[in-house]
Design an enzyme around this catalytic site. Sequence first.
Site, PDB file in Angstrom:
ATOM      1  N   HIS A  79      70.465  27.478  12.068  1.00 19.00           N
ATOM      2  CA  HIS A  79      71.287  26.914  12.655  1.00 19.00           C
ATOM      3  C   HIS A  79      70.435  26.216  14.120  1.00 19.00           C
ATOM      4  O   HIS A  79      69.861  26.882  14.805  1.00 19.00           O
ATOM      5  CB  HIS A  79      72.098  27.938  13.347  1.00 19.00           C
ATOM      6  CG  HIS A  79      73.254  27.764  14.235  1.00 19.00           C
ATOM      7  ND1 HIS A  79      73.125  28.325  15.523  1.00 19.00           N
ATOM      8  CD2 HIS A  79      74.142  26.923  14.175  1.00 19.00           C
ATOM      9  CE1 HIS A  79      74.352  27.813  16.182  1.00 19.00           C
ATOM     10  NE2 HIS A  79      74.803  27.034  15.397  1.00 19.00           N
ATOM     11  N   ARG A  80      70.942  24.835  14.228  1.00 19.74           N
ATOM     12  CA  ARG A  80      70.071  24.088  15.367  1.00 19.74           C
ATOM     13  C   ARG A  80      68.592  24.189  14.886  1.00 19.74           C
ATOM     14  O   ARG A  80      67.909  24.166  15.841  1.00 19.74           O
ATOM     15  CB  ARG A  80      70.639  24.531  16.924  1.00 19.74           C
ATOM     16  CG  ARG A  80      72.006  24.760  17.002  1.00 19.74           C
ATOM     17  CD  ARG A  80      72.256  25.251  18.426  1.00 19.74           C
ATOM     18  NE  ARG A  80      73.731  25.431  18.467  1.00 19.74           N
ATOM     19  CZ  ARG A  80      74.232  26.328  19.600  1.00 19.74           C
ATOM     20  NH1 ARG A  80      73.484  26.374  20.528  1.00 19.74           N
ATOM     21  NH2 ARG A  80      75.541  26.581  19.674  1.00 19.74           N
ATOM     22  N   GLU A  86      71.183  23.349   9.915  1.00 15.10           N
ATOM     23  CA  GLU A  86      72.199  22.652  10.666  1.00 15.10           C
ATOM     24  C   GLU A  86      71.873  22.053  12.279  1.00 15.10           C
ATOM     25  O   GLU A  86      70.937  22.336  12.697  1.00 15.10           O
ATOM     26  CB  GLU A  86      73.487  23.909  11.069  1.00 15.10           C
ATOM     27  CG  GLU A  86      74.657  23.542  11.719  1.00 15.10           C
ATOM     28  CD  GLU A  86      74.783  23.539  13.042  1.00 15.10           C
ATOM     29  OE1 GLU A  86      75.962  23.121  13.508  1.00 15.10           O
ATOM     30  OE2 GLU A  86      73.646  23.790  13.839  1.00 15.10           O
ATOM     31  N   ASP A 107      73.753  19.253  15.311  1.00 20.72           N
ATOM     32  CA  ASP A 107      74.755  19.039  16.208  1.00 20.72           C
ATOM     33  C   ASP A 107      74.393  17.457  16.599  1.00 20.72           C
ATOM     34  O   ASP A 107      73.301  17.185  17.123  1.00 20.72           O
ATOM     35  CB  ASP A 107      75.241  19.659  17.516  1.00 20.72           C
ATOM     36  CG  ASP A 107      75.310  21.170  17.227  1.00 20.72           C
ATOM     37  OD1 ASP A 107      76.182  21.515  16.606  1.00 20.72           O
ATOM     38  OD2 ASP A 107      74.201  21.763  17.232  1.00 20.72           O
ATOM     39  N   HIS A 148      73.581  19.502  21.103  1.00 20.74           N
ATOM     40  CA  HIS A 148      74.753  20.156  21.089  1.00 20.74           C
ATOM     41  C   HIS A 148      75.921  20.107  21.940  1.00 20.74           C
ATOM     42  O   HIS A 148      76.942  19.876  21.599  1.00 20.74           O
ATOM     43  CB  HIS A 148      74.144  21.768  21.124  1.00 20.74           C
ATOM     44  CG  HIS A 148      75.731  22.556  20.760  1.00 20.74           C
ATOM     45  ND1 HIS A 148      76.343  23.146  22.134  1.00 20.74           N
ATOM     46  CD2 HIS A 148      76.081  23.283  19.709  1.00 20.74           C
ATOM     47  CE1 HIS A 148      77.386  23.733  21.361  1.00 20.74           C
ATOM     48  NE2 HIS A 148      77.121  23.968  20.126  1.00 20.74           N
ATOM     49  N   GLU A 201      76.958  18.524  12.253  1.00 14.72           N
ATOM     50  CA  GLU A 201      77.938  19.004  12.787  1.00 14.72           C
ATOM     51  C   GLU A 201      78.790  17.680  13.889  1.00 14.72           C
ATOM     52  O   GLU A 201      77.633  17.626  14.733  1.00 14.72           O
ATOM     53  CB  GLU A 201      78.060  20.075  13.538  1.00 14.72           C
ATOM     54  CG  GLU A 201      79.350  20.258  14.142  1.00 14.72           C
ATOM     55  CD  GLU A 201      79.593  21.601  15.142  1.00 14.72           C
ATOM     56  OE1 GLU A 201      78.517  22.445  15.186  1.00 14.72           O
ATOM     57  OE2 GLU A 201      80.607  21.637  15.895  1.00 14.72           O
ATOM     58  N   LYS A 220      80.018  16.383  16.717  1.00 14.77           N
ATOM     59  CA  LYS A 220      80.524  16.905  18.100  1.00 14.77           C
ATOM     60  C   LYS A 220      81.490  16.151  18.692  1.00 14.77           C
ATOM     61  O   LYS A 220      81.333  15.484  19.939  1.00 14.77           O
ATOM     62  CB  LYS A 220      79.424  17.399  18.959  1.00 14.77           C
ATOM     63  CG  LYS A 220      78.758  18.724  18.640  1.00 14.77           C
ATOM     64  CD  LYS A 220      79.352  19.848  18.733  1.00 14.77           C
ATOM     65  CE  LYS A 220      78.621  21.121  18.546  1.00 14.77           C
ATOM     66  NZ  LYS A 220      79.279  22.395  18.414  1.00 14.77           N
ATOM     67  N   ASP A 271      70.620  31.727  13.112  1.00 23.80           N
ATOM     68  CA  ASP A 271      69.445  31.073  14.404  1.00 23.80           C
ATOM     69  C   ASP A 271      68.076  31.903  13.662  1.00 23.80           C
ATOM     70  O   ASP A 271      66.993  31.153  14.095  1.00 23.80           O
ATOM     71  CB  ASP A 271      69.675  32.035  15.540  1.00 23.80           C
ATOM     72  CG  ASP A 271      71.147  31.325  16.230  1.00 23.80           C
ATOM     73  OD1 ASP A 271      71.353  30.267  15.809  1.00 23.80           O
ATOM     74  OD2 ASP A 271      71.613  32.185  17.027  1.00 23.80           O
TER      75      ASP A 271
HETATM   76  O1  G3P Z   1      78.007  24.840  12.570  1.00 23.39           O
HETATM   77  C1  G3P Z   1      78.338  26.086  12.843  1.00 23.39           C
HETATM   78  C2  G3P Z   1      78.096  26.317  14.222  1.00 23.39           C
HETATM   79  O2  G3P Z   1      77.017  25.502  14.686  1.00 23.39           O
HETATM   80  C3  G3P Z   1      79.325  25.953  15.166  1.00 23.39           C
HETATM   81  O3  G3P Z   1      79.105  26.094  16.419  1.00 23.39           O
HETATM   82  O4  G3P Z   1      79.003  25.847  18.806  1.00 23.39           O
HETATM   83  O5  G3P Z   1      76.883  26.571  17.481  1.00 23.39           O
HETATM   84  O6  G3P Z   1      77.952  24.422  17.291  1.00 23.39           O
HETATM   85  P1  G3P Z   1      78.349  25.707  17.715  1.00 23.39           P
HETATM   86 CA    CA Z   2      76.740  23.516  15.549  1.00 24.42          CA
END
Ligand code: G3P
Ligand code: CA
Length: 242
Positions: free
Chosen positions: A7-8, A34, A36, A49, A106, A108, A226
């Site tokens: 994640h990120r 993943e 953003d 993000h 993702e 945004k 994460d």
């Molecule tokens: O893609 C899952 C998650 O990243 C969504 O929430 O706020 O971490 O971008 P956020």
């Molecule tokens: Ca995200």
Amino acid sequence: MTQIFAHRGYSLAFPENTMTSFLEAEKVGADGIELDVQLTKDGEIVVIHDEKVDRTTSGTGFVKDFTFKEIRNLNANKIGAKKEPIPSLIEVFEWMKSNNLICNIELKNGKIPYKGMEEKIIQLIRTYQLSDRIILSSFNHYSIVYSYRLAPEIETAPLYSEGLYMPWIYAQSICSKGIHPNVATLTDAMIKTSMQYGISVRPYTVNKIEDMERLFKINCSAIITDDPIKALKIKSKIEKRL
Ligand code: G3P
Ligand code: CA
């Protein structure tokens, strides 16, 4: 087998949404990342993000008000010693030539409806021939449907944070082959039924041991975490038991 998406990037240990966090995710053995994306004033897709640069970089202000050249001068590593630029999506795609990772982008565009964002991303995906290694997700489901219409060959997945009734039916109704729910919204039955309907389930943000164990045991399609190292260790422990 459940895939592990960082994640990120490997954001538990490295500055989020930086090339270092992506490279480290690859190094530890994640199946995917993943990230953003937002759009700069001059139309570059950048990996960050928040709509504003304040939380994660040395700068202040909205991404949309920076040119790409200006935003590249900011440091996306606020705590560490090494300077980390905000990556462009092009930079990420160049790096993806050297590996087989999957990339969940993702969009945004829930707060700022960036005009032309979907077209730009899809054009890049096609140029780099990455259609089968990309999943487009967003909390903005109009953008998900628009992306599907522009590029039906690229997988899409709606993000959502609260309970959704029969998400497998909803996913089918917007031509998505996956769902990306907040992990807290999911029962085992929802996961199983979605997968029986051919809908991949990739919950976020799965950092707790008990959540990981539950999802690996029922062979959930993927988790977004994460901490890919923790996830890999728990996954291998569960696999040995089964
Ligand atoms: O893609 C899952 C998650 O990243 C969504 O929430 O706020 O971490 O971008 P956020
Ligand atoms: Ca995200």
